[in-house]
Design a protein around this motif. Structure first.
Motif, PDB file in Angstrom:
ATOM      1  N   ILE A   1      40.807  36.949  63.137  1.00 20.86           N
ATOM      2  CA  ILE A   1      41.320  36.575  61.809  1.00 20.86           C
ATOM      3  C   ILE A   1      40.420  35.542  61.148  1.00 20.86           C
ATOM      4  O   ILE A   1      40.038  34.552  61.783  1.00 20.86           O
ATOM      5  N   HIS A   2      40.117  35.769  59.900  1.00 24.18           N
ATOM      6  CA  HIS A   2      39.461  34.751  59.079  1.00 24.18           C
ATOM      7  C   HIS A   2      40.477  34.245  58.066  1.00 24.18           C
ATOM      8  O   HIS A   2      41.182  35.037  57.463  1.00 24.18           O
ATOM      9  N   ASP A   3      40.557  32.928  57.890  1.00 31.48           N
ATOM     10  CA  ASP A   3      41.534  32.393  56.942  1.00 31.48           C
ATOM     11  C   ASP A   3      41.112  32.605  55.494  1.00 31.48           C
ATOM     12  O   ASP A   3      41.917  32.611  54.581  1.00 31.48           O
ATOM     13  N   SER A   4      39.796  32.766  55.272  1.00 30.52           N
ATOM     14  CA  SER A   4      39.335  33.055  53.912  1.00 30.52           C
ATOM     15  C   SER A   4      38.181  34.039  54.020  1.00 30.52           C
ATOM     16  O   SER A   4      37.677  34.279  55.117  1.00 30.52           O
ATOM     17  N   VAL A   5      37.779  34.606  52.890  1.00 29.95           N
ATOM     18  CA  VAL A   5      36.660  35.549  52.923  1.00 29.95           C
ATOM     19  C   VAL A   5      35.363  34.754  53.047  1.00 29.95           C
ATOM     20  O   VAL A   5      35.080  33.872  52.233  1.00 29.95           O
ATOM     21  N   LYS A   6      34.613  35.043  54.094  1.00 29.25           N
ATOM     22  CA  LYS A   6      33.349  34.347  54.316  1.00 29.25           C
ATOM     23  C   LYS A   6      32.229  35.376  54.390  1.00 29.25           C
ATOM     24  O   LYS A   6      32.489  36.578  54.367  1.00 29.25           O
ATOM     25  N   LYS A   7      31.020  34.849  54.569  1.00 32.36           N
ATOM     26  CA  LYS A   7      29.839  35.722  54.615  1.00 32.36           C
ATOM     27  C   LYS A   7      29.986  36.850  55.625  1.00 32.36           C
ATOM     28  O   LYS A   7      29.636  37.989  55.358  1.00 32.36           O
TER      29      LYS A   7
ATOM     30  N   THR B   1      34.467  41.052  57.645  1.00 32.32           N
ATOM     31  CA  THR B   1      34.149  42.479  57.482  1.00 32.32           C
ATOM     32  C   THR B   1      35.226  43.225  56.716  1.00 32.32           C
ATOM     33  O   THR B   1      35.000  44.305  56.202  1.00 32.32           O
ATOM     34  N   MET B   2      36.431  42.645  56.651  1.00 30.92           N
ATOM     35  CA  MET B   2      37.515  43.399  56.034  1.00 30.92           C
ATOM     36  C   MET B   2      38.482  42.459  55.325  1.00 30.92           C
ATOM     37  O   MET B   2      38.778  41.370  55.833  1.00 30.92           O
ATOM     38  N   LEU B   3      38.943  42.885  54.159  1.00 29.75           N
ATOM     39  CA  LEU B   3      39.957  42.100  53.443  1.00 29.75           C
ATOM     40  C   LEU B   3      41.187  42.985  53.285  1.00 29.75           C
ATOM     41  O   LEU B   3      41.112  44.067  52.696  1.00 29.75           O
ATOM     42  N   VAL B   4      42.317  42.553  53.835  1.00 32.21           N
ATOM     43  CA  VAL B   4      43.554  43.306  53.645  1.00 32.21           C
ATOM     44  C   VAL B   4      44.304  42.630  52.512  1.00 32.21           C
ATOM     45  O   VAL B   4      44.700  41.470  52.618  1.00 32.21           O
ATOM     46  N   ALA B   5      44.442  43.342  51.390  1.00 33.02           N
ATOM     47  CA  ALA B   5      45.007  42.727  50.197  1.00 33.02           C
ATOM     48  C   ALA B   5      46.393  43.276  49.916  1.00 33.02           C
ATOM     49  O   ALA B   5      46.587  44.476  49.772  1.00 33.02           O
ATOM     50  N   GLY B   6      47.384  42.408  49.847  1.00 31.14           N
ATOM     51  CA  GLY B   6      48.733  42.790  49.440  1.00 31.14           C
ATOM     52  C   GLY B   6      48.826  42.712  47.920  1.00 31.14           C
ATOM     53  O   GLY B   6      47.814  42.835  47.220  1.00 31.14           O
ATOM     54  N   ASP B   7      50.030  42.431  47.419  1.00 29.33           N
ATOM     55  CA  ASP B   7      50.205  42.310  45.970  1.00 29.33           C
ATOM     56  C   ASP B   7      49.763  40.927  45.513  1.00 29.33           C
ATOM     57  O   ASP B   7      49.621  40.008  46.321  1.00 29.33           O
ATOM     58  N   LYS B   8      49.609  40.827  44.186  1.00 24.43           N
ATOM     59  CA  LYS B   8      49.325  39.550  43.523  1.00 24.43           C
ATOM     60  C   LYS B   8      48.107  38.825  44.119  1.00 24.43           C
ATOM     61  O   LYS B   8      48.181  37.653  44.508  1.00 24.43           O
TER      62      LYS B   8
ATOM     63  N   LYS C   1      39.237  36.693  44.602  1.00 25.57           N
ATOM     64  CA  LYS C   1      39.172  37.139  46.004  1.00 25.57           C
ATOM     65  C   LYS C   1      38.387  38.446  46.092  1.00 25.57           C
ATOM     66  O   LYS C   1      37.543  38.631  46.976  1.00 25.57           O
ATOM     67  N   PHE C   2      38.703  39.376  45.142  1.00 24.36           N
ATOM     68  CA  PHE C   2      38.020  40.679  45.168  1.00 24.36           C
ATOM     69  C   PHE C   2      36.528  40.502  44.877  1.00 24.36           C
ATOM     70  O   PHE C   2      35.681  41.142  45.485  1.00 24.36           O
ATOM     71  N   ASP C   3      36.238  39.600  43.936  1.00 29.70           N
ATOM     72  CA  ASP C   3      34.835  39.364  43.574  1.00 29.70           C
ATOM     73  C   ASP C   3      34.065  38.850  44.787  1.00 29.70           C
ATOM     74  O   ASP C   3      32.950  39.290  45.071  1.00 29.70           O
ATOM     75  N   GLN C   4      34.719  37.955  45.493  1.00 26.83           N
ATOM     76  CA  GLN C   4      34.071  37.377  46.671  1.00 26.83           C
ATOM     77  C   GLN C   4      33.836  38.440  47.734  1.00 26.83           C
ATOM     78  O   GLN C   4      32.776  38.491  48.364  1.00 26.83           O
TER      79      GLN C   4
ATOM     80  N   ARG D   1      34.821  45.183  53.182  1.00 24.93           N
ATOM     81  CA  ARG D   1      35.653  46.351  52.895  1.00 24.93           C
ATOM     82  C   ARG D   1      37.075  45.902  52.543  1.00 24.93           C
ATOM     83  O   ARG D   1      37.670  45.088  53.245  1.00 24.93           O
ATOM     84  N   VAL D   2      37.625  46.418  51.431  1.00 20.84           N
ATOM     85  CA  VAL D   2      38.965  46.012  51.010  1.00 20.84           C
ATOM     86  C   VAL D   2      39.959  47.116  51.364  1.00 20.84           C
ATOM     87  O   VAL D   2      39.699  48.290  51.143  1.00 20.84           O
ATOM     88  N   MET D   3      41.074  46.744  51.919  1.00 21.75           N
ATOM     89  CA  MET D   3      42.098  47.714  52.325  1.00 21.75           C
ATOM     90  C   MET D   3      43.459  47.262  51.837  1.00 21.75           C
ATOM     91  O   MET D   3      43.729  46.063  51.767  1.00 21.75           O
TER      92      MET D   3
END
Ligand code: AMP
Length: 675
Positions: free
Chosen positions: A630-636, A639-646, A651-654, A661-663
């Motif tokens: 687990i990463h607490d924030s998106v870093k270099k 490898t994966m961002l699990v995005a819920g609502d709102k 975050k997406f730009d980063q 990869r966004v899921m």
């Protein structure tokens, strides 16, 4: 939802709560650690599969919630009053007589109980659920510490009581836990707590509940403030709390005024036998009708009074003020005393903490002083016992150069430095070559929990450094029989024993080497985790700072401060040279690398964000079970961002910038669910 799983889940929750009660409240565990851990594991497994079962009352949710920026203020309905104090038995007798006169002879029973020396706490349960916990604050307004208090295992998260229950109690530290906590703090390069009260108050107000969970706090309730109105007396309410498996001190005795004096004397006599600190006894009118009739002054209840026990104190003379230099270079003044008997031990030294403390006490070499051991582990100088006609020495000044090496010392400003003693700054020697620091480092290296080198005690370390036979921990491994045998008072047999003990220490696991190095923020548990993740000195030295960071981030419980501390340590040129010297001498046995969970997410570093259908922790747990970290924030290297609502666009730009990869949550579930 699976009914069978729900049923099993409810059973395990009940069982864990019952075992916690037996272990933490009754001090009478019914099962061993292995069975208990088995229940916890089964609970987590069920919850990972059926996240809807995760309620705030589940034992898995004791540690939940992220660090906060500060503590929220809460205005309370009923002010938390202080207690009027008495130091003489006659004052307590007068208090009892006053109450009896006002209430008439029939209402005159008093409840006598210990005054617990910790931090006050108010706790609310609503319909059986723990909903709020606050500190005393200024009495009228407290600070919310619910998430912290939930981590206290003796406190049930759920109780069998409908309606509202408001309780007051004391958060305390057991004496034995404090000794262990202080050892661990020193190991991590933090200041030890002076007493259990400071440790409890400090722990309760920490901003990160995960840190609080590591502190073995206890709560003991002493008052039912709001609840069923059927009780006639305070002692009845305390018994009612116990019937709900709520922890109380359980030591109240209801007595008539004439039996009060002997009861107070008895309590004072047995105080040392309690596992926690007490600083007195509280005497309360037992009947609620009587309490109601007497009411309050603006500060105190008129129906209660604290009888303060006399602290154990002795008078002696300061023969010198020494300044000790620790492993981290911190300068600490210590009073050397003419030996005196205090609370059963002969005391010849007392801590003076820092320059502010010395100035406040105005203590000088040659002064007569009082020393106390009131709940304090180390005796303290509490004041002067002067004969003002005698000439005094000059005021004491802290040195501007290190007594260990003669280099100038620097002033380090740190907020968290013992604020209760008014210390805002610490003098520190920053020289790398300071013999006093090297002695401290060597002693630390040889301690039982580190490299465990028997025979390498203070006197020998001193001799080895002073004669420059040893210059750092690595050079300990270059010692030969001839070098040792030439030292003063060193017999052949002793030299042989020491060499063998040093040789044996080479076989300690890599994690013990990490402990021995004394990296700030890294205690025994963290060192073990690090050892199992990285494996060996060799592997540690082969990692680039980025790779080291990535490894450390995968370790559960490693926060930024810890990670930065390790990276700075390993990156430091001299420390690196030391690590290489140790490796060249084959110090430390490689550790078995902890098994990495194999699954569809193995190798993935996943950040979870936004509003999800389940609790974020449940999703993160599912990711870990699938092999991901687990990463607490998106870093270099996420490898994966699990995005819920709102989720904000940023975050997406980063994620896009780092090629992450966004899921969606559903996509993640499909990804990790076995076909
Ligand atoms: P003081 O801080 O001296 O005004 O004393 C009041 C505090 O004593 C309360 O806020 C409680 O936190 C604490 N205390 C400890 N034990 C008891 C007890 N048995 N009954 C009431 N208060 C207690």
């Amino acid at each position: 939802m699976n009914a069978l799983a729900a049923h099993r889940h409810a059973t395990i929750c009940r069982e864990i709560a019952a075992h916690d009660y037996r272990y933490y409240v009754l001090d009478d565990p019914a099962i061993g650690d292995v069975s208990y851990d088995g229940l916890q594991r089964e609970l987590r497994a069920i919850e990972a599969e059926f996240p809807l079962l995760v309620t705030p009352e589940s034992p898995s949710q004791r540690v939940s919630g992220a660090p906060r920026a500060g503590l929220r203020k809460v205005l309370r309905d009923v002010k938390m009053y202080s207690l009027d104090n008495a130091y003489a038995a006659a004052d307590i007798a007068a208090f009892a007589a006053r109450c009896a006169a006002a209430l008439g002879p029939n209402t005159g029973l008093f409840c006598v109980e210990p005054k617990l020396d910790g931090a006050s706490l108010e706790v609310t349960y609503e319909d059986g659920r723990l909903t709020l916990a606050t500190t005393r604050g200024d009495g009228g307004e407290g600070e919310e510490v619910t998430a912290n208090v939930r981590t206290i295992r003796s406190l049930p998260l759920a109780i069998a009581h409908a309606g509202k229950l408001t309780l007051r109690g004391e958060v305390v530290f057991y004496k034995r836990s404090l000794v262990a906590l202080n050892e661990a703090r020193e190991l991590e390069g933090n200041e030890p707590f002076a007493n259990a009260r400071n440790a409890a108050a400090g722990s309760l107000r920490m901003i990160d509940p995960r840190e609080v969970a590591k502190r073995p706090l206890r709560v003991l309730f002493y008052q039912l403030l709001e609840g069923p109105s059927l009780h006639a007396s305070h002692s009845e309410s305390l018994a009612f709390l116990r019937s709900l498996a709520l922890p109380t001190h359980g030591l109240e005795v209801v007595v008539s005024p004439d039996a009060m004096g002997p009861e107070l004397t008895r309590l004072e006599g047995v105080r040392a036998s309690y596992p926690y600190e007490t600083d007195g006894a509280v005497v309360k009118v037992d009947s609620y009708a009587g309490q109601g009739e007497l009411g309050f002054t603006s500060k105190y209840p008129r129906w209660a009074m604290a009888y303060k026990f006399a602290p154990e104190r002795a008078r002696t003379r300061v023969t010198d003020i020494l300044v000790q230099v620790g492993r981290t270079g911190a300068l600490t003044p210590v009073a050397a005393l003419e030996p005196v008997l205090l609370a059963g031990t002969v005391v010849s030294r007392a801590s003076l903490h820092n320059a502010e403390q010395i100035a406040e006490l105005d203590v000088r070499i040659g002064d007569d002083v009082f020393v106390e051991k009131a709940g304090e582990i180390i005796p303290q100088v509490v004041g002067l016992a002067l004969d003002f006609s005698a000439p005094r020495g000059l005021p004491f000044c802290m040195p501007t150069v290190c007594p260990g090496c003669g280099e100038a010392v620097s002033l380090e400003l740190r907020d968290e430095l013992r604020p209760e003693l008014g210390a805002k700054a610490k003098l520190r020697c920053t020289s790398r070559r300071c013999p006093a620091k090297i002695k401290g480092a060597l002693l630390h290296w040889s301690r039982r929990f580190a490299m465990d080198i028997a025979h390498l005690g203070e006197a020998l370390v001193e001799l080895l450094i002073d004669t420059q036979t040893v210059t750092d921990v690595a050079s300990l491994y270059d010692l030969t029989f001839d070098k040792l045998a030439t030292l003063d008072r060193m017999g052949d047999k002793s030299a042989q024993n020491i060499l063998e003990a040093i040789e044996r220490s080479k076989n300690r696991a890599f994690s013990r080497v990490i402990v021995g190095l004394g990296i700030a923020q890294i205690g025994q548990v963290a060192a073990k985790q690090m050892g199992e993740r990285i494996g060996s000195l060799e592997a540690l030295l082969a990692l680039s700072p980025e790779a080291l960071r990535a490894e450390l981030e995968t370790i559960h419980g490693f926060g930024d401060k810890m990670i930065e501390s390790v990276i700075a340590f390993v990156g430091d040129e001299e420390m690196r040279a030391l690590l290489m010297d140790l490796r060249a001498r084959n110090v430390g046995r490689p550790e078995e690398i902890a098994a990495v969970v194999e699954g569809p997410l193995t190798g993935h570093r996943v950040c979870v964000t936004g509003t999800l259908s389940k609790k974020r922790e449940a999703v993160q747990e599912a990711i870990r079970r699938a092999g991901g970290t687990i990463h607490d924030s998106v870093k270099k290297d996420t490898t994966m961002l699990v995005a819920g609502d709102k989720v904000g666009q940023a975050k997406f730009d980063q994620a896009k910038k780092h090629g992450v990869r966004v899921m969606s949550e559903a996509e993640l579930e499909a990804f990790i669910t076995p076909p």
